[in-house]
Design a protein around this motif. Structure first.
Motif, mmCIF file in Angstrom:
data_model
loop_
_atom_site.group_PDB
_atom_site.id
_atom_site.type_symbol
_atom_site.label_atom_id
_atom_site.label_comp_id
_atom_site.label_asym_id
_atom_site.label_seq_id
_atom_site.Cartn_x
_atom_site.Cartn_y
_atom_site.Cartn_z
ATOM 1 N N ILE A 42 -7.790 -5.392 11.324
ATOM 2 C CA ILE A 42 -7.628 -6.502 10.383
ATOM 3 C C ILE A 42 -7.343 -5.982 8.974
ATOM 4 O O ILE A 42 -6.546 -6.573 8.228
ATOM 5 C CB ILE A 42 -8.896 -7.396 10.377
ATOM 6 C CG1 ILE A 42 -8.773 -8.524 9.364
ATOM 7 C CG2 ILE A 42 -10.135 -6.580 10.088
ATOM 8 C CD1 ILE A 42 -9.971 -9.467 9.350
ATOM 9 N N LEU A 43 -7.947 -4.872 8.603
ATOM 10 C CA LEU A 43 -7.726 -4.307 7.273
ATOM 11 C C LEU A 43 -6.318 -3.744 7.152
ATOM 12 O O LEU A 43 -5.629 -3.977 6.146
ATOM 13 C CB LEU A 43 -8.759 -3.206 6.994
ATOM 14 C CG LEU A 43 -8.608 -2.483 5.662
ATOM 15 C CD1 LEU A 43 -8.762 -3.445 4.488
ATOM 16 C CD2 LEU A 43 -9.618 -1.334 5.551
ATOM 17 N N TRP A 44 -5.878 -2.993 8.172
ATOM 18 C CA TRP A 44 -4.525 -2.430 8.103
ATOM 19 C C TRP A 44 -3.492 -3.565 8.023
ATOM 20 O O TRP A 44 -2.526 -3.470 7.252
ATOM 21 C CB TRP A 44 -4.236 -1.546 9.317
ATOM 22 C CG TRP A 44 -5.308 -0.602 9.744
ATOM 23 C CD1 TRP A 44 -5.660 -0.272 11.022
ATOM 24 C CD2 TRP A 44 -6.180 0.192 8.908
ATOM 25 N NE1 TRP A 44 -6.686 0.636 11.052
ATOM 26 C CE2 TRP A 44 -7.025 0.953 9.767
ATOM 27 C CE3 TRP A 44 -6.334 0.319 7.536
ATOM 28 C CZ2 TRP A 44 -8.000 1.817 9.285
ATOM 29 C CZ3 TRP A 44 -7.312 1.193 7.048
ATOM 30 C CH2 TRP A 44 -8.120 1.926 7.908
ATOM 31 N N LYS A 45 -3.693 -4.619 8.810
ATOM 32 C CA LYS A 45 -2.772 -5.759 8.793
ATOM 33 C C LYS A 45 -2.745 -6.418 7.416
ATOM 34 O O LYS A 45 -1.672 -6.725 6.873
ATOM 35 C CB LYS A 45 -3.192 -6.781 9.854
ATOM 36 C CG LYS A 45 -2.302 -8.015 9.903
ATOM 37 C CD LYS A 45 -2.801 -9.004 10.963
ATOM 38 C CE LYS A 45 -1.934 -10.264 10.965
ATOM 39 N NZ LYS A 45 -2.428 -11.272 11.940
ATOM 40 N N THR A 46 -3.917 -6.604 6.827
ATOM 41 C CA THR A 46 -4.004 -7.264 5.524
ATOM 42 C C THR A 46 -3.381 -6.409 4.428
ATOM 43 O O THR A 46 -2.659 -6.916 3.557
ATOM 44 C CB THR A 46 -5.482 -7.567 5.185
ATOM 45 O OG1 THR A 46 -6.053 -8.339 6.242
ATOM 46 C CG2 THR A 46 -5.586 -8.345 3.884
ATOM 47 N N LEU A 47 -3.639 -5.116 4.450
ATOM 48 C CA LEU A 47 -3.035 -4.224 3.455
ATOM 49 C C LEU A 47 -1.514 -4.219 3.569
ATOM 50 O O LEU A 47 -0.801 -4.228 2.551
ATOM 51 C CB LEU A 47 -3.574 -2.802 3.633
ATOM 52 C CG LEU A 47 -5.017 -2.557 3.189
ATOM 53 C CD1 LEU A 47 -5.481 -1.170 3.622
ATOM 54 C CD2 LEU A 47 -5.156 -2.708 1.673
ATOM 55 N N ASN A 48 -1.016 -4.219 4.804
ATOM 56 C CA ASN A 48 0.437 -4.276 4.996
ATOM 57 C C ASN A 48 1.024 -5.560 4.428
ATOM 58 O O ASN A 48 2.109 -5.548 3.830
ATOM 59 C CB ASN A 48 0.770 -4.151 6.492
ATOM 60 C CG ASN A 48 0.911 -2.717 6.942
ATOM 61 O OD1 ASN A 48 1.736 -1.968 6.436
ATOM 62 N ND2 ASN A 48 0.085 -2.307 7.891
ATOM 63 N N GLU A 49 0.297 -6.671 4.603
ATOM 64 C CA GLU A 49 0.769 -7.941 4.051
ATOM 65 C C GLU A 49 0.826 -7.900 2.530
ATOM 66 O O GLU A 49 1.806 -8.324 1.912
ATOM 67 C CB GLU A 49 -0.153 -9.085 4.485
ATOM 68 C CG GLU A 49 0.012 -9.536 5.914
ATOM 69 C CD GLU A 49 -0.930 -10.674 6.260
ATOM 70 O OE1 GLU A 49 -1.602 -11.193 5.336
ATOM 71 O OE2 GLU A 49 -1.008 -11.034 7.448
ATOM 72 N N ILE A 50 -0.231 -7.360 1.922
ATOM 73 C CA ILE A 50 -0.293 -7.361 0.458
ATOM 74 C C ILE A 50 0.799 -6.482 -0.145
ATOM 75 O O ILE A 50 1.422 -6.856 -1.150
ATOM 76 C CB ILE A 50 -1.686 -6.907 -0.024
ATOM 77 C CG1 ILE A 50 -2.765 -7.878 0.440
ATOM 78 C CG2 ILE A 50 -1.718 -6.824 -1.556
ATOM 79 C CD1 ILE A 50 -4.192 -7.453 0.097
ATOM 80 N N ILE A 51 1.077 -5.322 0.450
ATOM 81 C CA ILE A 51 2.081 -4.443 -0.148
ATOM 82 C C ILE A 51 3.498 -4.998 -0.007
ATOM 83 O O ILE A 51 4.395 -4.632 -0.772
ATOM 84 C CB ILE A 51 2.011 -3.008 0.428
ATOM 85 C CG1 ILE A 51 2.321 -2.985 1.923
ATOM 86 C CG2 ILE A 51 0.678 -2.366 0.126
ATOM 87 C CD1 ILE A 51 2.356 -1.563 2.496
ATOM 88 N N THR A 52 3.697 -5.925 0.947
ATOM 89 C CA THR A 52 5.007 -6.574 1.040
ATOM 90 C C THR A 52 5.132 -7.730 0.056
ATOM 91 O O THR A 52 6.249 -8.132 -0.291
ATOM 92 C CB THR A 52 5.256 -7.103 2.468
ATOM 93 O OG1 THR A 52 4.261 -8.070 2.802
ATOM 94 C CG2 THR A 52 5.236 -5.973 3.482
ATOM 95 N N GLU A 53 4.008 -8.248 -0.416
ATOM 96 C CA GLU A 53 4.008 -9.418 -1.308
ATOM 97 C C GLU A 53 3.772 -9.066 -2.773
ATOM 98 O O GLU A 53 4.145 -9.833 -3.661
ATOM 99 C CB GLU A 53 2.910 -10.395 -0.871
ATOM 100 C CG GLU A 53 3.067 -10.928 0.538
ATOM 101 C CD GLU A 53 1.812 -11.637 1.044
ATOM 102 O OE1 GLU A 53 1.844 -12.163 2.170
ATOM 103 O OE2 GLU A 53 0.799 -11.648 0.315
ATOM 104 N N ASN A 54 3.138 -7.927 -3.037
ATOM 105 C CA ASN A 54 2.691 -7.603 -4.382
ATOM 106 C C ASN A 54 3.177 -6.202 -4.755
ATOM 107 O O ASN A 54 2.629 -5.195 -4.313
ATOM 108 C CB ASN A 54 1.158 -7.678 -4.432
ATOM 109 C CG ASN A 54 0.601 -7.542 -5.827
ATOM 110 O OD1 ASN A 54 1.055 -6.723 -6.611
ATOM 111 N ND2 ASN A 54 -0.416 -8.360 -6.133
ATOM 112 N N GLU A 55 4.200 -6.142 -5.588
ATOM 113 C CA GLU A 55 4.824 -4.857 -5.930
ATOM 114 C C GLU A 55 3.862 -3.950 -6.704
ATOM 115 O O GLU A 55 3.843 -2.732 -6.493
ATOM 116 C CB GLU A 55 6.089 -5.101 -6.758
ATOM 117 C CG GLU A 55 6.949 -3.854 -6.958
ATOM 118 C CD GLU A 55 7.598 -3.350 -5.670
ATOM 119 O OE1 GLU A 55 7.962 -2.157 -5.625
ATOM 120 O OE2 GLU A 55 7.732 -4.144 -4.720
#
Length: 433
Positions: free
Chosen positions: A268-281
């Protein structure tokens, strides 16, 4: 001044063993003399440790008598079936589709032929030697600490022959309630044997120690005279680390210190971190994911083939003091547990060293766990289940915002109860009952 009482500590893990398992009794032995007890330590002469940290040898008090006797372990046989079987030494397993037929066979052999574990061959020679040793030397108490739980079988034999000695059976992890127990592929007969031996220890030990509140409660339900003494942090060690702290990080550093296995993999953490780095430069430019210790090859392979591949810093296993320094030089510390409800009583030892840093902690595991209780009481971080995706995302972004604005602050309130010296005083009080 009264003469110190003598206590014999029987343990498999001792320096130069690395990892959290060795810390508990190393620290108890260090501080027991301040509370009227003189420890002697009995260990294997030629153990097969999964991790080695030569620097811990310097923490062994010079005046402590160490007795060593040989042990035979069948891990070379397990490793013949595949190099991944080296994980068995640390209670790790490949799971699901990652499990080869060789691994399945090795796990079945380990669970059904070596009961309770592969260190069982140390029991008979240890009992033979210690029977004579205890006859010739005056002791008031002895301790067995597991895993490996075969060490408790030494205690069963000694208690039978020396009923006047107080026996403390210390469970750093549960026996049949540990999460990987169900992965041992036990036959009904083997399962009954494990449970029968565990019950005998609960019945015969004068005091059963647990490292978590829930485990102590579970042990009491099974008839044990159980008490909880958690693991902790050493104030002296922490103060030394502060002096080498290099200050603020240029990256927002999320660190995991220790051994990360598949059964505690926070996907869940890896998935969430991947989401944030695609949304937040900005987050993408600032985030660093640091590992200190041994990370499972398959977890590492996943991360190296994900969006996080350019944000990884894998330092591998470091000596304990250096690993502690890396904790202090982090901005957020990761803690993981098995997801099953039966694991809510597991309190990873590293949480206490995390607490000593004052850095915020993000934790994953079953709901209403003992870890959650500690984090809530100390206000040191947040605990999540493996399905709290939105809550995890908000927490990560909040901590990043604090770091970015320079408003992150250390929180070290209500942690003195977890100092190793205070915990040893609690142990001495139990010994005096």
């Amino acid at each position: 001044m009264s003469t110190p009482k003598k206590i014999l500590v029987i343990t498999y893990y001792w320096p130069p063993a690395g990892g959290p398992g060795v810390q508990r009794w190393l620290k108890f032995v260090k501080y027991l003399p301040e509370f009227g007890w003189r420890p002697t330590v009995y260990i294997p002469e030629n153990p097969s440790y999964p991790l080695v940290d030569q620097t811990l040898a310097a923490e062994v008090p010079a005046e402590v008598e160490i007795i060593r006797k040989p042990i035979w372990e069948p891990y070379q046989l397990a490793e013949f079936f595949g190099k991944d079987n080296k994980k068995f030494k640390a209670g790790q397993f490949d799971v699901g589709k990652n499990q080869s037929w060789k691994a399945r066979l090795s796990i079945w052999i380990r669970g059904n032929f070596f009961i309770p574990d592969a260190r069982v061959f140390w029991v008979k020679p240890s009992v033979k030697f210690l029977r004579k040793y205890l006859e010739e030397n005056n002791f008031e108490a002895f301790v067995t600490t597991g895993p490996p739980h075969s060490v408790h079988l030494i205690g069963l034999h000694l208690k039978k022959e020396f009923p006047h000695l107080k026996w403390i059976a210390d469970f750093r992890d549960p026996w049949t309630e540990i999460s990987y127990y169900k992965h041992l592929k036990l036959s009904a007969t083997s399962d009954r044997k494990h449970r029968k031996l565990e019950q005998q220890v609960f019945d015969k030990a004068d005091i059963t120690l647990a490292t978590s509140f829930s485990d102590a409660e579970n042990f009491r339900r099974k008839g044990a005279n159980a008490f909880c003494i958690t693991n902790g942090f050493d104030v002296n060690t922490a103060s030394k680390v502060v002096k080498v702290n290099i200050g603020e990080n240029k990256k927002f550093t999320l660190s995991y210190i220790g051994m990360l296995e598949q059964l505690r993999n926070p996907t869940i953490l890896w998935k969430t971190l991947n989401e944030i780095i695609t949304e937040n430069e900005n987050f993408k430019n600032d985030i660093e994911l640091k590992f200190v210790g041994r990370i499972d090859d398959k977890i590492l392979h996943y991360l190296e083939n994900s969006g996080l591949k350019n944000h990884l810093l894998n330092l591998g296993y470091l000596p304990h003091a250096e690993a502690n320094a890396e904790m202090w030089n982090s901005d957020l510390l990761l803690l993981t547990n098995f997801p099953e409800e039966t694991s809510k009583g597991i309190i990873p030892g590293k949480i206490f060293e995390y607490l000593a840093t004052g850095k915020p902690i993000i934790s994953f595991g079953p709901a209403d766990s003992d870890v959650k209780q500690i984090l809530t009481e100390t206000q040191a971080g947040k605990h999540f289940t493996y399905s709290d995706e939105e809550k995890v995302k908000h927490f990560l972004l909040d901590k990043y915002a604090e770091w970015k604005s320079g408003n992150a602050h250390a929180n070290t309130g209500k942690i003195a109860q977890f100092s190793r010296k205070n915990l040893t005083q609690k142990l001495a009080e139990l010994l005096g009952l």
